[in-house]
Motif scaffolding. Structure first.
Motif, PDB file in Angstrom:
ATOM      1  N   HIS A  25     -17.213  -7.243  -8.477  1.00 52.16           N
ATOM      2  CA  HIS A  25     -17.183  -5.852  -7.997  1.00 52.16           C
ATOM      3  C   HIS A  25     -18.362  -5.588  -7.045  1.00 52.16           C
ATOM      4  CE1 HIS A  25     -17.028  -1.478  -8.076  1.00 52.16           C
ATOM      5  NE2 HIS A  25     -15.798  -1.607  -8.544  1.00 52.16           N
ATOM      6  N   PRO A  26     -18.119  -4.882  -5.934  1.00 53.05           N
ATOM      7  CA  PRO A  26     -19.216  -4.603  -5.001  1.00 53.05           C
ATOM      8  C   PRO A  26     -20.411  -3.896  -5.648  1.00 53.05           C
ATOM      9  CG  PRO A  26     -17.115  -4.091  -3.975  1.00 53.05           C
ATOM     10  CD  PRO A  26     -16.813  -4.421  -5.409  1.00 53.05           C
TER      11      PRO A  26
ATOM     12  N   CYS B 153     -11.010   5.358  -5.898  1.00 53.75           N
ATOM     13  CA  CYS B 153     -12.094   4.598  -6.543  1.00 53.75           C
ATOM     14  C   CYS B 153     -13.362   5.445  -6.545  1.00 53.75           C
ATOM     15  CB  CYS B 153     -12.334   3.298  -5.781  1.00 53.75           C
ATOM     16  SG  CYS B 153     -13.807   2.434  -6.374  1.00 53.75           S
TER      17      CYS B 153
ATOM     18  N   PHE C 252     -16.320   4.627  -6.727  1.00 52.37           N
ATOM     19  CA  PHE C 252     -17.453   4.006  -6.034  1.00 52.37           C
ATOM     20  C   PHE C 252     -17.297   4.060  -4.514  1.00 52.37           C
ATOM     21  CE2 PHE C 252     -19.764  -0.090  -4.842  1.00 52.37           C
ATOM     22  CZ  PHE C 252     -21.031   0.454  -4.995  1.00 52.37           C
ATOM     23  N   ARG C 253     -16.180   4.576  -4.016  1.00 53.88           N
ATOM     24  CA  ARG C 253     -15.853   4.406  -2.594  1.00 53.88           C
ATOM     25  C   ARG C 253     -16.857   5.066  -1.644  1.00 53.88           C
ATOM     26  NH1 ARG C 253     -13.973   9.079  -0.413  1.00 53.88           N
ATOM     27  NH2 ARG C 253     -12.974  10.550  -1.841  1.00 53.88           N
TER      28      ARG C 253
ATOM     29  N   CYS D 272     -19.530   2.364  -1.315  1.00 54.92           N
ATOM     30  CA  CYS D 272     -19.128   0.955  -1.291  1.00 54.92           C
ATOM     31  C   CYS D 272     -19.098   0.407   0.138  1.00 54.92           C
ATOM     32  CB  CYS D 272     -17.746   0.810  -1.923  1.00 54.92           C
ATOM     33  SG  CYS D 272     -17.158  -0.893  -1.883  1.00 54.92           S
TER      34      CYS D 272
ATOM     35  N   MET E 192     -17.600  -2.084   1.103  1.00 54.33           N
ATOM     36  CA  MET E 192     -16.314  -2.749   1.341  1.00 54.33           C
ATOM     37  C   MET E 192     -15.140  -1.776   1.293  1.00 54.33           C
ATOM     38  SD  MET E 192     -17.396  -5.774   1.627  1.00 54.33           S
ATOM     39  CE  MET E 192     -15.892  -6.735   1.624  1.00 54.33           C
ATOM     40  N   ALA E 193     -15.406  -0.463   1.231  1.00 49.43           N
ATOM     41  CA  ALA E 193     -14.325   0.514   1.024  1.00 49.43           C
ATOM     42  C   ALA E 193     -13.258   0.431   2.117  1.00 49.43           C
ATOM     43  CB  ALA E 193     -14.904   1.916   0.959  1.00 49.43           C
ATOM     44  N   MET E 194     -12.005   0.586   1.683  1.00 45.45           N
ATOM     45  CA  MET E 194     -10.853   0.544   2.599  1.00 45.45           C
ATOM     46  C   MET E 194     -10.109   1.869   2.491  1.00 45.45           C
ATOM     47  SD  MET E 194      -9.624  -3.178   1.196  1.00 45.45           S
ATOM     48  CE  MET E 194      -9.752  -2.674  -0.504  1.00 45.45           C
TER      49      MET E 194
ATOM     50  N   CYS F 181      -8.778   2.962  -0.863  1.00 47.68           N
ATOM     51  CA  CYS F 181      -9.742   3.255  -1.933  1.00 47.68           C
ATOM     52  C   CYS F 181      -9.887   4.756  -2.184  1.00 47.68           C
ATOM     53  CB  CYS F 181     -11.098   2.627  -1.609  1.00 47.68           C
ATOM     54  SG  CYS F 181     -10.999   0.845  -1.369  1.00 47.68           S
TER      55      CYS F 181
ATOM     56  N   PRO G 113      -8.229   2.077  -8.434  1.00 43.80           N
ATOM     57  CA  PRO G 113      -7.915   0.661  -8.685  1.00 43.80           C
ATOM     58  C   PRO G 113      -7.608   0.410 -10.154  1.00 43.80           C
ATOM     59  CG  PRO G 113     -10.259   0.948  -8.224  1.00 43.80           C
ATOM     60  CD  PRO G 113      -9.625   2.276  -8.014  1.00 43.80           C
TER      61      PRO G 113
ATOM     62  N   CYS H 216     -10.975  -3.031  -8.779  1.00 48.06           N
ATOM     63  CA  CYS H 216     -11.325  -2.970  -7.355  1.00 48.06           C
ATOM     64  C   CYS H 216     -10.115  -3.418  -6.537  1.00 48.06           C
ATOM     65  CB  CYS H 216     -12.521  -3.876  -7.075  1.00 48.06           C
ATOM     66  SG  CYS H 216     -12.892  -4.024  -5.327  1.00 48.06           S
ATOM     67  N   HIS H 217      -9.789  -2.657  -5.489  1.00 45.67           N
ATOM     68  CA  HIS H 217      -8.620  -2.992  -4.668  1.00 45.67           C
ATOM     69  C   HIS H 217      -8.782  -4.307  -3.906  1.00 45.67           C
ATOM     70  CE1 HIS H 217      -6.393   0.554  -5.531  1.00 45.67           C
ATOM     71  NE2 HIS H 217      -7.300   1.384  -5.047  1.00 45.67           N
ATOM     72  N   LEU H 218     -10.008  -4.792  -3.789  1.00 40.81           N
ATOM     73  CA  LEU H 218     -10.193  -6.074  -3.090  1.00 40.81           C
ATOM     74  C   LEU H 218      -9.469  -7.207  -3.816  1.00 40.81           C
ATOM     75  CD1 LEU H 218     -14.016  -5.921  -2.329  1.00 40.81           C
ATOM     76  CD2 LEU H 218     -12.179  -5.821  -0.652  1.00 40.81           C
TER      77      LEU H 218
HETATM   78 FE1  SF4 Z   1     -15.098  -0.694  -2.961  1.00 38.07          FE
HETATM   79 FE2  SF4 Z   1     -12.522  -0.083  -2.706  1.00 38.07          FE
HETATM   80 FE3  SF4 Z   1     -13.273  -1.912  -4.459  1.00 38.07          FE
HETATM   81 FE4  SF4 Z   1     -13.808   0.648  -4.874  1.00 38.07          FE
HETATM   82  S1  SF4 Z   1     -11.793  -0.277  -4.785  1.00 38.07           S
HETATM   83  S2  SF4 Z   1     -15.181  -1.045  -5.162  1.00 38.07           S
HETATM   84  S3  SF4 Z   1     -14.234   1.349  -2.810  1.00 38.07           S
HETATM   85  S4  SF4 Z   1     -13.466  -2.033  -2.245  1.00 38.07           S
END
Ligand code: SF4
Length: 330
Positions: free
Chosen positions: A244-245, A284, A286-287, A290, A292-294, A297, A302, A315-317
């Motif tokens: 997780h990021p 999410c 944490f977005r 984060c 890495m947010a998309m 998110c 997630p 996490c969506h990653l």
């Molecule tokens: Fe980051 Fe998206 Fe994963 Fe949340 S779901 S930790 S915002 S990449």
């Protein structure tokens, strides 16, 4: 085979605060603790980890979900059953000074739970047990007639541990037991807890914000962010291959004693403040911080999924159906 002694299932704890706003302290958290292991729960201050500890102990009513201890739902125990439950489950608190009655001697502090539970008919036997406990936690019988203010922070925490052991429990929730102590004393208290666990076959839920110390004591670790569990796996797997990021950022902040490695490694600095649990981000949680947010998110929360064996992450990653997308927070 591992025996699950504690199971936390989809636990929610919300508080109604000013202007009838709802503070979502814990949201849909699930994990279990095996008998004899130490399960670490980590995250920044305000992430809900201490609320989980207190809700497990029954000090807070749950909002939803279940807490099962040894097959029994702790929020449905009768008063008689609660008596037995509190004998088996004890808590060590963050601030040893605040948790010890300043007007009681150490002897009185440690013997109080024994008296409440009517453990000893003879005062002599009770006092002998107090002396034994003081020695087990690295103090001595001469300390029994002193008052908590006469001790250092580390010694006071040892008194708190002796009190938690007074009923010979099988499970201890240690809520930030070392955060108030000097760094030099923290390792001593962690080592004491490890020794006691071996001697007494104890199970620990160890709550802390310092990942480096949690690693020293935990078999498995759950990482929390804003009331949500975001990653959970074995201690070594979390340190060697965090997914997780947020976990990656927490680990990158731990200094490494080797100056060459320390100088060359990349630090992940989280931007922004921890959002309010009264108004958590959509999707999410944490977005907003984060790297890495998309796009997805902010739309979808997630799912909690097992990405590798016994390694869980939200996490969506790691959604195979979604695949990698371009980050939006870089
Ligand atoms: Fe980051 Fe998206 Fe994963 Fe949340 S779901 S930790 S915002 S990449």
């Amino acid at each position: 085979m591992n025996e699950k002694i504690l199971q936390v299932e989809n636990l929610k704890k919300h508080f109604t605060v000013e202007k009838k706003q709802v503070l979502q302290a814990v949201n849909d958290v699930s994990f279990y603790v095996n008998k004899g292991e130490t399960f670490g729960l980590v995250g920044e201050s305000g992430c809900g980890k201490s609320t989980i500890g207190r809700t497990i102990m029954g000090l807070y009513e749950k909002t939803a979900g279940n807490v099962m201890y040894d097959g029994r739902n702790v929020h449905e125990l009768t008063d008689k059953e609660k008596f037995g439950f509190y004998r088996n489950m004890q808590m060590i608190f963050q601030d040893p000074y605040a948790s010890l009655n300043p007007r009681s001697t150490v002897k009185e502090v440690i013997s109080e739970p024994m008296e409440v539970h009517g453990l000893y008919k003879s005062k002599r036997k009770q006092l002998d047990r107090v002396y034994e406990l003081l020695e087990e936690v690295g103090l001595n019988r001469d300390h029994a007639n002193r008052y908590p203010h006469e001790f250092s922070g580390g010694q006071r925490q040892r008194i708190g541990i002796a009190r938690a052991l007074a009923l010979d429990p099988e499970f201890i929730i240690a809520d930030e037991p070392i955060s108030a102590l000097d760094v030099s004393v923290q390792a001593q208290v962690v080592n004491l807890l490890k020794d006691l666990q071996m001697e007494k076959d104890l199970t620990f839920l160890f709550i802390a914000h310092d990942l480096s110390m949690v690693k020293q004591i935990s078999d498995r670790i759950g990482v929390m962010y804003l009331g949500n569990l975001v990653e959970l796996t074995a201690s070594e797997a979390l340190y060697e291959k965090p997914l997780h990021p947020y976990t990656k950022a927490l680990l990158s902040a731990i200094p490494i004693p080797d100056p060459d490695i320390e100088e060359s490694r990349e630090r992940i600095i989280l931007e922004g403040e921890l959002p309010s649990p009264i108004n958590p981000p959509s999707g999410c949680v944490f977005r907003t911080r984060c790297p890495m947010a998309m796009d997805i998110c902010s739309i979808e929360k997630p799912q909690w999924q097992e990405v590798e064996q016994a390694h869980y992450v939200a996490c969506h990653l790691y959604d195979h159906t979604i695949g990698n997308r371009d980050p939006v927070n870089t």
